[in-house]
Design a protein around this motif. Structure first.
Motif, short mmCIF file in Angstrom:
data_model
loop_
_atom_site.label_atom_id
_atom_site.label_comp_id
_atom_site.label_asym_id
_atom_site.label_seq_id
_atom_site.Cartn_x
_atom_site.Cartn_y
_atom_site.Cartn_z
N LYS A 31 0.88 -1.34 -0.06
CA LYS A 31 -0.40 -0.07 0.09
C LYS A 31 1.27 1.17 0.16
N THR A 32 1.94 1.44 0.76
CA THR A 32 2.89 2.51 0.58
C THR A 32 3.22 2.67 -0.14
N ARG A 33 4.28 1.04 -1.15
CA ARG A 33 4.50 1.34 -2.42
C ARG A 33 3.85 1.86 -3.41
N ALA A 34 2.56 1.38 -3.35
CA ALA A 34 1.46 1.67 -4.45
C ALA A 34 1.53 3.64 -4.36
N ALA A 35 1.26 3.19 -3.26
CA ALA A 35 0.74 5.27 -2.46
C ALA A 35 1.87 6.08 -3.02
N ILE A 36 3.50 6.00 -3.09
CA ILE A 36 3.96 6.58 -3.22
C ILE A 36 3.88 6.70 -4.91
N LEU A 37 3.79 5.18 -5.33
CA LEU A 37 4.11 4.92 -7.23
C LEU A 37 3.06 5.99 -7.99
N PHE A 38 1.55 5.84 -7.57
CA PHE A 38 0.12 7.08 -7.84
C PHE A 38 0.38 8.15 -7.75
N ASP A 39 1.50 8.21 -6.70
CA ASP A 39 1.69 9.75 -5.98
C ASP A 39 2.97 10.52 -7.95
N LYS A 40 4.02 9.87 -7.45
CA LYS A 40 4.37 10.00 -8.79
C LYS A 40 4.00 9.87 -10.57
N PHE A 41 3.03 8.92 -10.32
CA PHE A 41 2.50 8.78 -12.41
C PHE A 41 1.15 8.72 -12.09
N PRO A 42 0.37 9.71 -11.93
CA PRO A 42 -1.17 9.48 -11.52
C PRO A 42 -2.07 9.45 -12.27
N LYS A 43 -0.90 9.35 -14.56
CA LYS A 43 -1.97 8.24 -15.16
C LYS A 43 -2.22 6.86 -15.16
N LEU A 44 -0.64 6.62 -14.07
CA LEU A 44 -1.07 4.75 -14.08
C LEU A 44 -2.17 4.48 -12.36
N LEU A 45 -2.68 5.28 -11.79
CA LEU A 45 -3.45 5.15 -10.67
C LEU A 45 -4.81 5.32 -11.33
N GLU A 46 -5.20 6.40 -12.67
CA GLU A 46 -6.22 6.54 -13.44
C GLU A 46 -6.62 5.40 -13.86
N GLY A 47 -5.81 4.00 -15.25
CA GLY A 47 -5.20 3.37 -15.23
C GLY A 47 -5.74 1.97 -14.68
N TYR A 48 -4.79 2.30 -13.39
CA TYR A 48 -5.23 1.02 -12.12
C TYR A 48 -6.77 0.75 -11.76
N SER A 49 -7.25 2.26 -11.17
CA SER A 49 -8.51 2.18 -11.79
C SER A 49 -9.74 1.74 -12.07
N LEU A 50 -8.96 2.10 -13.45
CA LEU A 50 -10.54 1.76 -14.84
C LEU A 50 -10.05 0.21 -14.71
N SER A 51 -8.79 -0.22 -14.48
CA SER A 51 -9.59 -2.10 -14.83
C SER A 51 -9.49 -2.28 -13.34
N MET A 52 -9.48 -1.65 -11.84
CA MET A 52 -9.81 -2.22 -11.25
C MET A 52 -11.38 -2.78 -11.20
N LYS A 53 -12.00 -1.05 -11.78
CA LYS A 53 -13.65 -1.41 -11.60
C LYS A 53 -14.11 -2.71 -12.66
N LEU A 54 -13.16 -2.54 -14.06
CA LEU A 54 -14.13 -3.62 -14.93
C LEU A 54 -13.89 -5.36 -13.85
N THR A 55 -12.77 -5.42 -13.46
CA THR A 55 -12.70 -6.36 -12.51
C THR A 55 -14.22 -6.50 -11.19
N ASP A 56 -14.46 -5.83 -10.73
CA ASP A 56 -14.96 -5.68 -9.60
C ASP A 56 -16.05 -5.68 -10.17
N ILE A 57 -16.79 -5.82 -11.45
CA ILE A 57 -18.07 -5.75 -12.00
C ILE A 57 -18.54 -7.00 -12.38
N PHE A 58 -16.91 -7.70 -12.97
CA PHE A 58 -17.02 -9.79 -13.30
C PHE A 58 -17.20 -10.01 -12.10
N ASN A 59 -16.58 -10.03 -10.88
CA ASN A 59 -16.55 -10.43 -10.09
C ASN A 59 -18.09 -10.02 -9.36
#
Length: 145
Positions: A31-59
């Motif tokens: 969680k700490t590592r991801a917070a730093i990563l997403f802080d440095k690369f906000p586009k990555l956070l947006e892409g990750y959020s979209l992929s997880m939303k799709l996962t949640d739809i299917f689950n």
């Protein structure tokens, strides 16, 4: 060095498997590592959020109409995101939308057929080519029947 004591290249290399996991399965260090990563690369956070939303739809155990609505909302979010790789996913979804929506009716996939195909390919590779098709089918039937 970042807040957790790692350098940015270390964080990036150690985060490869994090972005493949659902955020709910991360440990505290991840969680700490991801917070730093997403802080440095906000586009990555947006892409990750979209992929997880799709996962949640299917689950989520939802009905056909609710799933169709959730997927349509997800499509809209991906279109707003406007990233080439996600647009390829949208093309795939639009080309196979009926079969994707059918998943929500019975929650069945072709995973068993794909697994069997993989077994056949592995068996074929062990034989280094098939000369006698009848014998190949006989052996296949004996092994996997």
């Amino acid at each position: 060095r970042m807040e957790n004591g790692e350098t940015l290249p270390q964080i990036v290399s150690r985060s490869k498997h994090i972005i493949l996991k659902h955020w709910s399965k991360w440990n505290e260090q991840q969680k700490t590592r991801a917070a730093i990563l997403f802080d440095k690369f906000p586009k990555l956070l947006e892409g990750y959020s979209l992929s997880m939303k799709l996962t949640d739809i299917f689950n989520k155990k939802s009905g056909l109409d609710e799933a169709r609505l959730n997927l349509a909302r997800w499509y809209n979010e991906v279109e707003k995101f406007d990233y080439m790789e996600f647009n390829k996913v949208l093309d795939t979804f639009s080309n196979h939308s009926t079969t994707i929506i059918n998943y929500f009716e019975e929650r069945l996939t072709n995973a068993s057929a794909e697994s069997f195909n993989a077994k056949i390919k592995a068996f074929r590779s062990q034989l280094r080519g098939v000369a006698d098709l009848k014998f190949f089918m006989f052996r296949l039937a004996r092994l996997y029947a």
